[in-house]
Design an enzyme around this catalytic site. Structure first.
Site, mmCIF file in Angstrom:
data_model
loop_
_atom_site.group_PDB
_atom_site.id
_atom_site.type_symbol
_atom_site.label_atom_id
_atom_site.label_comp_id
_atom_site.label_asym_id
_atom_site.label_seq_id
_atom_site.Cartn_x
_atom_site.Cartn_y
_atom_site.Cartn_z
ATOM 1 C CB THR A 165 -0.976 0.017 1.196
ATOM 2 O OG1 THR A 165 -1.726 1.248 1.171
ATOM 3 C CG2 THR A 165 -0.270 -0.120 2.523
ATOM 4 C CD GLU A 166 -0.922 5.608 -3.173
ATOM 5 O OE1 GLU A 166 -1.085 6.839 -3.139
ATOM 6 O OE2 GLU A 166 -1.206 4.918 -4.166
ATOM 7 C CG ASN A 167 -0.692 4.007 3.612
ATOM 8 O OD1 ASN A 167 -0.833 3.051 2.863
ATOM 9 N ND2 ASN A 167 -1.199 4.023 4.833
ATOM 10 C CG HIS A 178 3.982 8.604 1.287
ATOM 11 N ND1 HIS A 178 2.875 9.307 1.695
ATOM 12 C CD2 HIS A 178 3.611 7.997 0.140
ATOM 13 C CE1 HIS A 178 1.887 9.134 0.847
ATOM 14 N NE2 HIS A 178 2.306 8.352 -0.106
ATOM 15 C CB SER A 186 5.678 3.718 -0.340
ATOM 16 O OG SER A 186 4.598 3.005 -0.886
#
Length: 215
Positions: A47-49, A86, A89
């Site tokens: 998940t990008e967070n 972040h 990511s």
């Protein structure tokens, strides 16, 4: 004319994700895929967070308010999960480290172009997030969407009229009516649901569809 539920579409997508794949599930309906991944294979959800090793949605009463996905939904973390900045990511997303991403869509063109962040309407709220990074960085882009918009128009189109997220990036589209592959000759019907036929889908989309038997 049979339509399947979003949960059933999510199950269909989950069945097509191979063992060992690194996968990002986009905001919205694609997050449902996490709930249907097989237990006998290992799939790494990103998940990008800033989480790699995301699990299914938590049971009621077992929600950790500090553990969320990019859509701010509560999630679980599997044993061995990793948390990171972040920026790291997005480096994973842009660096070609994801095998598959699953995104929603407003439109998908027969060339595999994707529009999923804005309809371009004056009152629309742009929400591109990391979709452009995922569309360009993932090795394969799967789309999860209804075949028809609320207005009744097909989301499969000859050419996108909404602002683009990515060009020629989509490889497969999972809808409530059928599954489609993007080929050099346009959309190819891969799988039909219920009593849908290619002729029905051509009428709904206004497109000529390739078809060579179900897989």
């Amino acid at each position: 004319m049979t339509r399947i539920s979003r949960e059933e579409v999510a199950q269909r997508i989950a069945a097509d994700i191979p063992d060992g794949a690194y996968v990002n599930l986009g905001i919205g309906a694609p997050t449902l895929v996490a709930n249907y991944l097989p237990d006998d294979i290992e799939i790494f959800l990103h998940t990008e967070n800033g989480l790699l090793g995301m699990g299914a949605a938590p049971a009621l009463g077992r929600i950790d308010p500090d553990l969320i996905n990019a859509g701010k939904q509560p999630v679980t973390a599997l044993p061995g999960a990793a948390y990171f900045h972040h920026a790291d990511s997005f480096g994973m997303m842009r660096g070609g480290h994801l095998d598959i991403c699953v995104l929603g869509a407003f439109q998908i063109s027969q060339h595999g172009d994707l529009a999923n962040w804005s309809t371009g309407a004056p009152d629309a709220i742009p929400a591109v997030g990391g979709a452009m990074d995922l569309a360009s960085g993932a090795k394969e882009v799967f789309v999860m969407t209804d075949l028809l918009a609320k207005s009744g128009e097909s989301k499969l189109v000859t050419a996108c009229t909404y602002p683009l997220t990515g060009v020629g990036c989509v490889s497969r589209i999972y809808t409530d009516h059928a599954v489609f592959d993007v080929t050099p000759d346009g959309f190819r019907v891969r799988d039909l649901f219920g009593d849908n036929t290619v002729e029905v889908l051509e009428k709904l989309t206004g497109l000529h569809l390739q078809y060579s038997g179900l897989e």
